[in-house]
Design a protein around this motif. Structure first.
Motif, PDB file in Angstrom:
ATOM      1  N   LYS A   2       1.297  -6.909  -5.883  1.00 26.02           N
ATOM      2  CA  LYS A   2       2.175  -5.785  -5.609  1.00 26.02           C
ATOM      3  C   LYS A   2       1.353  -4.628  -5.045  1.00 26.02           C
ATOM      4  O   LYS A   2       0.293  -4.298  -5.555  1.00 26.02           O
ATOM      5  CB  LYS A   2       2.877  -5.348  -6.889  1.00 26.02           C
ATOM      6  N   GLU A  28       7.539   2.659  13.788  1.00 25.80           N
ATOM      7  CA  GLU A  28       6.118   2.322  13.698  1.00 25.80           C
ATOM      8  C   GLU A  28       5.601   2.480  12.263  1.00 25.80           C
ATOM      9  O   GLU A  28       4.824   1.656  11.784  1.00 25.80           O
ATOM     10  CB  GLU A  28       5.314   3.181  14.663  1.00 25.80           C
ATOM     11  N   MET A  30       7.450   2.244   9.539  1.00 30.03           N
ATOM     12  CA  MET A  30       8.067   1.164   8.755  1.00 30.03           C
ATOM     13  C   MET A  30       7.326  -0.149   8.996  1.00 30.03           C
ATOM     14  O   MET A  30       7.112  -0.928   8.064  1.00 30.03           O
ATOM     15  CB  MET A  30       9.547   1.016   9.114  1.00 30.03           C
ATOM     16  N   ASP A  31       6.919  -0.393  10.236  1.00 34.02           N
ATOM     17  CA  ASP A  31       6.156  -1.595  10.572  1.00 34.02           C
ATOM     18  C   ASP A  31       4.804  -1.582   9.857  1.00 34.02           C
ATOM     19  O   ASP A  31       4.373  -2.594   9.301  1.00 34.02           O
ATOM     20  CB  ASP A  31       5.967  -1.686  12.083  1.00 34.02           C
ATOM     21  N   GLN A  33       4.107  -0.023   7.059  1.00 28.38           N
ATOM     22  CA  GLN A  33       4.379  -0.240   5.638  1.00 28.38           C
ATOM     23  C   GLN A  33       4.571  -1.734   5.348  1.00 28.38           C
ATOM     24  O   GLN A  33       4.035  -2.261   4.376  1.00 28.38           O
ATOM     25  CB  GLN A  33       5.611   0.548   5.220  1.00 28.38           C
ATOM     26  N   ARG A  34       5.310  -2.418   6.216  1.00 22.76           N
ATOM     27  CA  ARG A  34       5.547  -3.855   6.037  1.00 22.76           C
ATOM     28  C   ARG A  34       4.235  -4.632   6.138  1.00 22.76           C
ATOM     29  O   ARG A  34       3.948  -5.497   5.306  1.00 22.76           O
ATOM     30  CB  ARG A  34       6.544  -4.361   7.093  1.00 22.76           C
ATOM     31  N   LYS A  35       3.412  -4.283   7.132  1.00 25.39           N
ATOM     32  CA  LYS A  35       2.140  -4.977   7.315  1.00 25.39           C
ATOM     33  C   LYS A  35       1.197  -4.743   6.141  1.00 25.39           C
ATOM     34  O   LYS A  35       0.488  -5.650   5.718  1.00 25.39           O
ATOM     35  CB  LYS A  35       1.478  -4.544   8.623  1.00 25.39           C
ATOM     36  N   ALA A  37       2.098  -4.153   3.085  1.00 21.29           N
ATOM     37  CA  ALA A  37       2.629  -4.913   1.948  1.00 21.29           C
ATOM     38  C   ALA A  37       2.220  -6.382   2.057  1.00 21.29           C
ATOM     39  O   ALA A  37       1.907  -7.019   1.049  1.00 21.29           O
ATOM     40  CB  ALA A  37       4.147  -4.776   1.887  1.00 21.29           C
ATOM     41  N   GLU A  38       2.200  -6.913   3.273  1.00 24.98           N
ATOM     42  CA  GLU A  38       1.810  -8.303   3.479  1.00 24.98           C
ATOM     43  C   GLU A  38       0.310  -8.512   3.297  1.00 24.98           C
ATOM     44  O   GLU A  38      -0.124  -9.522   2.748  1.00 24.98           O
ATOM     45  CB  GLU A  38       2.205  -8.760   4.891  1.00 24.98           C
ATOM     46  N   ASN A  39      -0.487  -7.560   3.801  1.00 24.20           N
ATOM     47  CA  ASN A  39      -1.940  -7.686   3.735  1.00 24.20           C
ATOM     48  C   ASN A  39      -2.561  -6.301   3.528  1.00 24.20           C
ATOM     49  O   ASN A  39      -2.819  -5.585   4.489  1.00 24.20           O
ATOM     50  CB  ASN A  39      -2.485  -8.321   5.021  1.00 24.20           C
TER      51      ASN A  39
END
Length: 59
Positions: A2, A28, A30-31, A33-35, A37-39
């Protein structure tokens, strides 16, 4: 794993101001933040390791 992304009040204030000028900034961020969270290890350090004392004198 997490990941918690914390944003300072100053960043929020500045981002709001910049969003008026750059509408794509929201997508940008939000992108990003997503990235993250993934790595969470993407990117690079903004701080360079300190060199031993005296290295600057050689120049």
């Amino acid at each position: 794993m997490k990941v918690e992304i914390r944003v300072s009040e100053n960043f929020k204030r500045e981002a709001r101001r910049l969003l008026k000028k750059f509408p794509s900034l929201q997508a940008e961020l939000m992108d990003l933040q997503r990235k993250l969270a993934e790595n969470p290890n993407i990117g690079f350090s903004l701080f360079a390791p300190k060199s031993p004392k005296g290295d600057l004198d050689a120049a």
